[in-house]
Design a protein around this motif. Sequence first.
Motif, PDB file in Angstrom:
ATOM      1  N   GLU A 296      -4.661 -35.485   8.786  1.00 32.46           N
ATOM      2  CA  GLU A 296      -3.771 -33.736   9.314  1.00 32.46           C
ATOM      3  C   GLU A 296      -2.107 -34.226   9.190  1.00 32.46           C
ATOM      4  OE1 GLU A 296      -2.978 -30.190  10.682  1.00 32.46           O
ATOM      5  OE2 GLU A 296      -4.511 -31.407  10.376  1.00 32.46           O
ATOM      6  N   TRP A 297      -1.811 -35.718   9.116  1.00 34.53           N
ATOM      7  CA  TRP A 297      -0.366 -35.381   7.972  1.00 34.53           C
ATOM      8  C   TRP A 297      -0.214 -35.031   6.896  1.00 34.53           C
ATOM      9  CZ3 TRP A 297       2.428 -38.552   4.364  1.00 34.53           C
ATOM     10  CH2 TRP A 297       2.902 -38.507   4.306  1.00 34.53           C
ATOM     11  N   ASN A 356      -7.265 -47.404   6.410  1.00 34.96           N
ATOM     12  CA  ASN A 356      -6.041 -48.006   6.916  1.00 34.96           C
ATOM     13  C   ASN A 356      -5.486 -47.819   6.006  1.00 34.96           C
ATOM     14  OD1 ASN A 356      -7.621 -50.002   5.400  1.00 34.96           O
ATOM     15  ND2 ASN A 356      -7.578 -51.635   6.893  1.00 34.96           N
ATOM     16  N   LEU A 357      -5.185 -46.968   5.260  1.00 30.32           N
ATOM     17  CA  LEU A 357      -4.294 -46.558   4.278  1.00 30.32           C
ATOM     18  C   LEU A 357      -2.753 -46.782   5.814  1.00 30.32           C
ATOM     19  CD1 LEU A 357      -3.077 -45.894   1.528  1.00 30.32           C
ATOM     20  CD2 LEU A 357      -2.822 -43.346   2.344  1.00 30.32           C
ATOM     21  N   PRO A 358      -1.517 -47.406   5.455  1.00 28.23           N
ATOM     22  CA  PRO A 358      -0.329 -47.105   6.129  1.00 28.23           C
ATOM     23  C   PRO A 358       0.562 -46.416   6.027  1.00 28.23           C
ATOM     24  CG  PRO A 358      -0.264 -49.586   5.078  1.00 28.23           C
ATOM     25  CD  PRO A 358      -1.610 -48.337   4.501  1.00 28.23           C
ATOM     26  N   GLU A 359       1.208 -45.239   6.717  1.00 26.04           N
ATOM     27  CA  GLU A 359       1.242 -44.754   6.907  1.00 26.04           C
ATOM     28  C   GLU A 359       2.876 -44.287   5.052  1.00 26.04           C
ATOM     29  OE1 GLU A 359       4.079 -40.806   8.864  1.00 26.04           O
ATOM     30  OE2 GLU A 359       2.469 -41.969  10.616  1.00 26.04           O
ATOM     31  N   GLU A 360       3.097 -45.933   5.752  1.00 29.17           N
ATOM     32  CA  GLU A 360       4.558 -45.585   4.715  1.00 29.17           C
ATOM     33  C   GLU A 360       4.319 -45.850   2.854  1.00 29.17           C
ATOM     34  OE1 GLU A 360       3.579 -49.596   6.458  1.00 29.17           O
ATOM     35  OE2 GLU A 360       3.411 -48.024   7.502  1.00 29.17           O
ATOM     36  N   ASP A 361       2.550 -46.282   2.648  1.00 29.20           N
ATOM     37  CA  ASP A 361       2.585 -46.270   1.612  1.00 29.20           C
ATOM     38  C   ASP A 361       1.926 -44.441   1.438  1.00 29.20           C
ATOM     39  OD1 ASP A 361       2.660 -48.281   0.873  1.00 29.20           O
ATOM     40  OD2 ASP A 361       0.474 -48.358   1.357  1.00 29.20           O
ATOM     41  N   ALA A 362       1.846 -43.293   2.254  1.00 36.16           N
ATOM     42  CA  ALA A 362       0.533 -41.874   2.641  1.00 36.16           C
ATOM     43  C   ALA A 362       2.353 -41.599   1.926  1.00 36.16           C
ATOM     44  CB  ALA A 362       0.698 -41.983   3.659  1.00 36.16           C
ATOM     45  N   GLN A 363       3.378 -41.845   2.836  1.00 42.71           N
ATOM     46  CA  GLN A 363       5.394 -41.281   1.656  1.00 42.71           C
ATOM     47  C   GLN A 363       5.432 -41.611   1.020  1.00 42.71           C
ATOM     48  OE1 GLN A 363       6.879 -43.323   5.543  1.00 42.71           O
ATOM     49  NE2 GLN A 363       6.531 -41.618   7.018  1.00 42.71           N
TER      50      GLN A 363
END
Length: 374
Positions: A296-297, A356-363
Amino acid sequence: MDLFNVYKRWDIEPVRGSGSRLWDAAGQEYLDLYGGHAVISIGHSHPHYVKAISEQIARLGFYSNAVQNGLQDTLAQKLGAISGYPDYHLFLCNSGAEANENALKLASFHTGRSQVLAFSGAFHGRTGGAVSVTDNPKIRSPFNATDKVTFVPLGDLEAAQKELATRAYAAVIIEGIQGVAGIRLPSDAFLKELRTLCDRTGTLLVADEIQSGCGRTGKFFAHQHAGIQAHLVTMAKGLAGGIPIGAVLISPEIQASYGLLGTTFGGNHIACAAAIAVLDVIEKENLVEHAEKLGEWFRQQFQGDPALVEYRGRGLMIGLEIKPELVGLRDRLLKEKHIFTGASGERVIRLLPALNLPEEDAQTFVQAWKDLTK
């Protein structure tokens, strides 16, 4: 002897991985949002996974299905509980294509029928039966072509109803989300009506969750967003995190008999230990919920993005259809930003990262996307 040259490969050789990061032989680091085609479900070299496999292979690496294997029972119980299919039976094999082959065989045995209904854009594997229900003439040889398979447009309920009304079909096979076709989703309403049609005509519904299963879409299986159960569910890819495995979840109404199905390597000790470890991590780290939340992010980040024709997907199974002038963007992401993604043709970039992808990697990915498309 050299290799049979059937793969178009990047000139990169990954030699080490940790989480969502890869390093090649030259020491270059990459952000992996492809996951080896949705296989690396809990990231590279997860400590629990490494420990489970290492300890198992030190005890016993393999024996055939001629003997008891308690790991299979453990896997069946754990998979039933986490998937929402606790009363189903489990058959273990080696790959997604093999899982689909066995599911279609079971449907034919159970119904006494020989026809199968499939959908435009479908990809169900490359072996004989699986490729016959795959909508791609480039990989379906004359040997595999058959008049026992009919394709109708994905989402066309009237066409499906017309075919199933003949009561000639053993099975309908459908992907929870079409991956190879470019992240194409059957609507929840269509899936509900398809299940109703199957019940009405004595046809078995086969849900191919090989790419979309294991929590990737924010439910354990993509078809569960529609609130339905399938008669047969097929799995592979992310189930064992890279150790080859395939699985068929089988309705209690379908009877087993000795010799009906079989496999030498399927459900071996290493594969079962790997799959149990993957399910442990998915459960303990709440990765189904994380996939839903991070998906969703991503959707919010790409809302109104001028580089996109369309954003498609659920959870961490995402298709980014880019505008024609941006063809080659995937190449640039890899070469300039060192980010691996998947692709469906030239225009759809697929994100199939670890759950388990970290949000910082998504960013990091979103910022790289903006840098290259501004």
